[in-house]
Design a protein around this motif. Structure first.
Motif: not given
Length: 356
Positions: A316-324
């Motif tokens: 919980v709290g981990s960053r997730v990049e969806l696009w970039g």
């Protein structure tokens, strides 16, 4: 606060504009219609105002928003005016207008204006959306040229298949344009983003870069020049829950994904109401704490799920990049039954945060 957000890199935007202008070899209107393809038109235009030759929007309402934000550079109305009553407003706010239909030529002849308006006269060279036919173009140009309240006239057209490098349609449209405008003085504008990147012989005095400004290639296949673009938007969120499931358990609506082994599943605060594509398939790439990961299960309105196999430290709290920068938007497009244009324009609800 919900952690979903879109980070907008304004220095990347400036890099991409400079690249577009350099490729065109002349001047370039930065296309910021549709709220700058979801990136925020006012902030993007302000970031470019010291170097852009002008801006292009779809309609007068979008132009007014830029003027209210303090943009003083030329602004072109790509769809022109929808009623003759807009013409005095176009002059008042110092806008440029596309003319693409006979009735617009008639309206300009019937409407005296207090100062000259700049016109971009559009030829339908084969896309068959809007534009004057080749047989009518020269007469329209001459009629407009005779009006004291028309200033410069830029000859323009738009390509239908410039994102298909092997397709002959762009050369056919280019030949139609040159035949229809032969002998007519003045500057020309032909290149949208795919034409700038893939059709050097179509370049003219004015370019109209749109998608490429935002760091996304218009081509489905690799393109060496487009590879130099820098992504402007990073769509990201965080894990808000983690589930440990045994083999054989379904995840999400419709049981589109069923675990084949004991699996940790992460739930991300991001869904199709934020603009993430609803029909992204299992395996659509994401980045979890900077490392490659994958989407599993059907995308919901407010949440989606990812496979945390190989991400033992994620929680919980981990960053997730969806696009970039780590997950190219083109990869998401390829997994999502959509286009890059729709992907970016669909972003909503998430706050836009600007850097650069």
């Amino acid at each position: 606060m919900r952690p979903a957000r879109a980070l907008i890199d304004l220095e990347a935007l400036r890099h991409n504009y400079r690249m577009a202008r350099r490729l065109g070899g002349g001047r370039a209107l930065a296309v910021v219609k549709a709220d700058a393809y979801g990136h925020g038109a006012a902030r993007c235009a302000l970031a470019l105002q010291d170097e852009a030759d002008g801006f292009a929007v779809a309609c007068i309402e979008e132009a007014f928003a830029l003027r209210e934000a303090g943009i003083r550079a030329p602004i072109l109305l790509l769809e022109g005016f929808f009623d003759a009553d807009e013409l005095p407003l176009i002059v008042q706010h110092d806008l440029w207008t596309v003319v693409h239909a006979p009735w617009q030529v008639d309206a300009l002849e019937r409407t005296p204006l207090r100062k000259p308006v700049e016109v971009w006269l559009k030829l339908d060279s084969g896309m068959h959306r809007v534009g004057l036919g080749a047989a009518d173009y020269r007469d329209a140009w001459q009629r407009l040229r005779a009006l004291p309240h028309v200033g410069g006239i830029v000859k323009m057209s738009h390509f239908a298949r410039a994102d298909e490098p092997e397709c002959v349609r762009t050369d056919e449209q280019l030949a139609t344009f040159h035949d229809a405008t032969a002998g007519l003085p003045g500057e020309s504008s032909l290149c949208n983003s795919p034409a700038l990147l893939g059709w050097p012989r179509a370049r003219a005095e004015w370019a109209r870069p749109g998608l490429m400004l935002y760091g996304v290639s218009p081509f489905p296949q690799a393109n060496a020049i487009a590879a130099e673009l820098r992504p402007v938007m990073t769509l990201e969120s965080k894990l808000i829950a983690v589930r440990d499931l045994p083999a054989g358990e379904p995840v999400g609506y419709g049981a589109r994904f069923v675990t084949e082994r004991p699996t940790r599943i992460g739930v991300v605060a991001m869904g199709y109401a934020d603009g993430y594509p609803q029909f992204a398939v299992n395996g659509t790439p994401v980045a979890i704490d900077g490392r490659p990961g994958r989407l599993v299960g059907r995308v919901s309105m407010d949440m989606l799920t990812v496979d945390l196999t190989g991400h033992a430290q994620a929680g919980v709290g981990s960053r997730v990049e969806l696009w970039g920068n780590q997950v190219p938007a083109a990869q998401v497009v390829a997994h999502s039954q959509t286009s890059a244009y729709r992907l970016l324009c669909a972003v909503k609800r998430v706050p836009l945060q600007y850097t650069g």
